[in-house]
Design an enzyme around this catalytic site. Structure first.
Site, PDB file in Angstrom:
ATOM      1  N   GLU A 262     -18.846  22.110 -14.754  1.00 31.39           N
ATOM      2  CA  GLU A 262     -19.238  20.451 -15.517  1.00 31.39           C
ATOM      3  C   GLU A 262     -18.457  19.879 -14.575  1.00 31.39           C
ATOM      4  OE1 GLU A 262     -20.169  20.725 -19.955  1.00 31.39           O
ATOM      5  OE2 GLU A 262     -18.724  21.950 -19.437  1.00 31.39           O
TER       6      GLU A 262
ATOM      7  N   GLN B  19      -7.486  -2.158   4.237  1.00 32.28           N
ATOM      8  CA  GLN B  19      -6.309  -1.353   3.371  1.00 32.28           C
ATOM      9  C   GLN B  19      -7.073  -0.572   2.285  1.00 32.28           C
ATOM     10  OE1 GLN B  19      -2.215  -2.692   2.914  1.00 32.28           O
ATOM     11  NE2 GLN B  19      -2.815  -2.807   0.767  1.00 32.28           N
TER      12      GLN B  19
ATOM     13  N   SER C 100     -13.720  25.962 -27.226  1.00 34.91           N
ATOM     14  CA  SER C 100     -13.746  24.705 -28.100  1.00 34.91           C
ATOM     15  C   SER C 100     -12.620  24.808 -28.980  1.00 34.91           C
ATOM     16  CB  SER C 100     -15.060  24.833 -28.798  1.00 34.91           C
ATOM     17  OG  SER C 100     -15.017  23.651 -29.881  1.00 34.91           O
TER      18      SER C 100
ATOM     19  N   LYS D 101      -8.239   3.364   2.345  1.00 31.44           N
ATOM     20  CA  LYS D 101      -7.434   4.970   2.208  1.00 31.44           C
ATOM     21  C   LYS D 101      -7.685   5.663   0.743  1.00 31.44           C
ATOM     22  CE  LYS D 101      -4.348   2.614   5.185  1.00 31.44           C
ATOM     23  NZ  LYS D 101      -5.432   1.692   4.981  1.00 31.44           N
TER      24      LYS D 101
ATOM     25  N   ASN E 124      -2.307  -2.507  12.983  1.00 34.36           N
ATOM     26  CA  ASN E 124      -3.701  -2.560  13.032  1.00 34.36           C
ATOM     27  C   ASN E 124      -4.171  -1.227  13.800  1.00 34.36           C
ATOM     28  OD1 ASN E 124      -3.550  -4.805  11.516  1.00 34.36           O
ATOM     29  ND2 ASN E 124      -4.503  -6.125  13.211  1.00 34.36           N
TER      30      ASN E 124
ATOM     31  N   TYR F  50      -9.358  -7.035  12.315  1.00 32.92           N
ATOM     32  CA  TYR F  50      -9.085  -6.380  11.476  1.00 32.92           C
ATOM     33  C   TYR F  50      -8.999  -7.277  10.149  1.00 32.92           C
ATOM     34  CZ  TYR F  50      -5.613  -4.569   8.081  1.00 32.92           C
ATOM     35  OH  TYR F  50      -4.967  -3.887   6.827  1.00 32.92           O
TER      36      TYR F  50
ATOM     37  N   LYS G 171     -17.542  29.283 -28.889  1.00 34.68           N
ATOM     38  CA  LYS G 171     -18.118  28.705 -27.845  1.00 34.68           C
ATOM     39  C   LYS G 171     -17.045  28.968 -26.616  1.00 34.68           C
ATOM     40  CE  LYS G 171     -19.976  25.045 -27.228  1.00 34.68           C
ATOM     41  NZ  LYS G 171     -20.504  23.762 -26.640  1.00 34.68           N
TER      42      LYS G 171
ATOM     43  N   ASN H  70     -17.076  27.643 -22.860  1.00 29.38           N
ATOM     44  CA  ASN H  70     -17.760  26.358 -22.175  1.00 29.38           C
ATOM     45  C   ASN H  70     -17.734  26.417 -20.548  1.00 29.38           C
ATOM     46  OD1 ASN H  70     -18.451  25.190 -24.287  1.00 29.38           O
ATOM     47  ND2 ASN H  70     -16.197  24.213 -24.739  1.00 29.38           N
TER      48      ASN H  70
ATOM     49  N   THR I 189     -39.874  26.040  -9.935  1.00 31.76           N
ATOM     50  CA  THR I 189     -40.302  24.585  -9.352  1.00 31.76           C
ATOM     51  C   THR I 189     -40.469  23.764 -10.581  1.00 31.76           C
ATOM     52  OG1 THR I 189     -42.524  24.760  -9.300  1.00 31.76           O
ATOM     53  CG2 THR I 189     -41.264  25.642  -7.238  1.00 31.76           C
ATOM     54  N   HIS I 190     -39.897  22.527 -10.960  1.00 30.73           N
ATOM     55  CA  HIS I 190     -39.851  21.589 -11.732  1.00 30.73           C
ATOM     56  C   HIS I 190     -39.153  22.213 -12.805  1.00 30.73           C
ATOM     57  CE1 HIS I 190     -43.238  19.460  -9.531  1.00 30.73           C
ATOM     58  NE2 HIS I 190     -43.658  20.884  -9.428  1.00 30.73           N
TER      59      HIS I 190
ATOM     60  N   SER J 229       0.894  -1.145   0.026  1.00 33.50           N
ATOM     61  CA  SER J 229       0.045  -0.180  -0.011  1.00 33.50           C
ATOM     62  C   SER J 229       0.927   1.231  -0.002  1.00 33.50           C
ATOM     63  CB  SER J 229      -0.954  -0.014   1.251  1.00 33.50           C
ATOM     64  OG  SER J 229      -0.150  -0.376   2.329  1.00 33.50           O
TER      65      SER J 229
HETATM   66  N1  ARG Z   1      -1.133  -1.419   5.331  1.00 32.76           N
HETATM   67  C1  ARG Z   1      -2.041  -1.997   6.114  1.00 32.76           C
HETATM   68  C2  ARG Z   1      -3.370  -1.101   5.995  1.00 32.76           C
HETATM   69  O1  ARG Z   1      -3.529  -0.222   5.234  1.00 32.76           O
HETATM   70  C3  ARG Z   1      -1.614  -1.776   7.643  1.00 32.76           C
HETATM   71  C4  ARG Z   1      -2.404  -2.766   8.398  1.00 32.76           C
HETATM   72  C5  ARG Z   1      -1.516  -3.919   8.170  1.00 32.76           C
HETATM   73  N2  ARG Z   1      -2.020  -4.932   9.164  1.00 32.76           N
HETATM   74  C6  ARG Z   1      -2.086  -6.351   8.880  1.00 32.76           C
HETATM   75  N3  ARG Z   1      -2.429  -7.241   9.869  1.00 32.76           N
HETATM   76  N4  ARG Z   1      -1.673  -6.858   7.794  1.00 32.76           N
HETATM   77  O2  ARG Z   1      -4.555  -1.588   6.683  1.00 32.76           O
END
Ligand code: ARG
Length: 462
Positions: free
Chosen positions: A292, A324, A279, A327, A112, A319, A285, A287, A157-158, A25
């Protein structure tokens, strides 16, 4: 097992390189590095404070972590995929810097509780930044509203012309949405700001740690009461993504209006060159790319909310690596909301102009004063439903005659109902139609002026 691996002697061979990449990660959780360092520094202090390690060791860890931070900031420390994740990367670099004592950092914690801590520290910062951006956004809305209390704009409205309103009233509707967003994030913050640190892998730890000590150092309001919950809870992320999605709903609705207003069909605003694009083929144009894009980017934030809900729904305690996956959606939502709030603030502040002449004409060219004719009769004793039917007939015959209500002769009015007098003309001017709606929260000028005062008061709350 290669020496790059962090796992115990239980493992005999290294990860397949493709699986190592799949598992890693670091490419995205590097975003958390400074929070990871701060969290680890608090943990190191606590280990020393409770006597789990010596004070010298605690200090060495703290200072070594600070060095990792400086190296990172100066671009000297750029962990690659072999580090797997940011937590391993920092610990490994720390140990290179401070030697064997670095290996004591991970006493009495797990990745964790560590990753949960980092994510909360990150989100806490980001929530405060977004709340400040909401304040800037609200300020621009009020600034423009203050200059446009008596600027009238068709209300719909509408998407059918309904009743004219003050442009300030229209903009203040968005102010109120942003106010709720600002308050909502404060509420979310209170549940983000709980420390999972010390929950360990899932069951707590055998060491005499002090969870409140680390929580205090990290300015958390409280600690998770249950270790299983602490490491596996992502409600705070779901709540944040929900709040982010609602912000995007609001920005997207205004975007849609701006896009409509800029069209030849509406012509309510002109987009300035600083915030519009051309454009590549049609030279005439201009835009509305900014609104948008905001409207379009709304989709991805909704997607992240949906993804987070789905990630969580089948997870057994505690966990699981699925977590993971939280994120990238969180980071992308934060970045998207910040970018959109920033762009919309600039767009409103300096990227568009209301076409006052056109707006003034727009509010006179329709039957948006029909309710006021019915109200006129109702105020003179005609039951409203009856008045409503009478005016419906008037609108019908006027349309057939190609006239607007203001074009009817007084005799015509009086043939419709004897209660009509000469003051009907004044009662149905757009200005009067708006001015008269002085019920609390309405578009009447007195109400709008009061709403502006209230908005300024709300803005003064930091
Ligand atoms: N990279 C992991 C995550 O984002 C960290 C925690 C990993 N924990 C484990 N027991 N493998 O969740």
């Amino acid at each position: 097992m290669t020496e790059k691996q962090t796992w115990s002697q239980r493992f005999e061979s290294a990860l397949h390189p493709a699986i190592a990449r799949f598992n890693a990660s670091i490419s995205f959780d590097i975003e958390l590095i400074e929070y990871d360092i701060t969290g680890s520094q608090a943990h190191a202090k606590m280990l020393a404070h409770t006597g789990i390690i010596s004070h010298e060791e605690g200090e060495a860890l703290f200072n070594g972590l600070e060095r990792v931070r400086q190296e990172y900031r100066q671009g000297q420390f750029q962990p690659g995929v072999d580090a797997e994740d940011v937590h391993f990367a920092v610990e490994k670099r720390l140990t290179e810097i401070v030697g064997d004592v670095g290996k004591k950092l991970h006493t009495a914690r797990s990745r964790n509780d560590q990753v949960g801590t980092d994510t909360r520290l990150y989100l806490r910062d980001q929530i405060q930044q977004i709340r400040q951006q909401l304040r800037d956004w609200q300020t621009v809305l009020v600034d423009i509203a203050e200059k446009n209390v008596e600027t009238l704009i068709p209300g719909y409205t509408h998407l059918q012309r309904a009743q004219p309103v003050s442009l300030a009233h229209h903009l203040l509707a968005y102010f109120q949405m942003a106010q709720r967003d600002w308050e909502r994030l404060e509420d979310v913050y209170s549940r983000v700001n709980i420390s999972p640190l010390g929950c360990g892998a899932l069951a707590g730890t055998t060491f005499p740690i002090d969870r409140h000590y680390t929580a205090n150092l990290l300015h958390f309001d409280n600690v998770y009461a249950n270790s299983l919950d602490g490491v596996s809870d992502r409600d705070f992320a779901i709540e944040f993504l929900c709040a982010a999605s609602i912000i995007m709903v609001h920005l997207s609705r205004l975007s849609e209006e701006i896009i409509l207003w800029a069209s030849e069909e509406f012509r309510f605003i002109t987009l300035k060159d600083s915030c519009a694009t051309g454009s590549s083929i049609m030279p005439q144009k201009k835009n509305p790319d900014v609104p948008e894009l905001v409207r379009g980017k709304t989709g991805r934030v909704f997607g992240h909310l949906q993804a987070m809900l789905v990630i969580m729904k089948g997870l057994p305690l505690a966990y699981n690596k699925d977590l993971q996956e939280d994120k990238e959606g969180i980071f992308d939502s934060v970045n998207t909301v910040k970018a959109c709030l920033g762009a919309m603030t600039i767009l409103l502040q300096e990227g568009l102009e209301f076409r006052h002449q056109r707006l003034a004409t727009a509010v006179t060219e329709d039957f948006a004063n029909a309710t006021d004719v019915a109200d006129y009769l109702a105020a003179r004793g005609v039951p409203f439903r009856e008045a409503y039917n009478i005016v419906g007939k008037v609108v019908k015959t006027s349309i057939a005659a190609g006239k607007l209500l203001k074009d009817l002769q007084l005799e015509e009015w009086q043939q419709i109902h004897p209660a009509f007098a000469a003051d009907i003309y004044e009662a149905i001017t757009p200005r009067q139609v708006v001015a008269a709606r002085n019920s609390y929260g309405g578009t009447g000028f007195l109400q709008v002026r009061q709403a502006l005062v209230n908005a300024r008061t709300q803005l003064s709350v930091k």
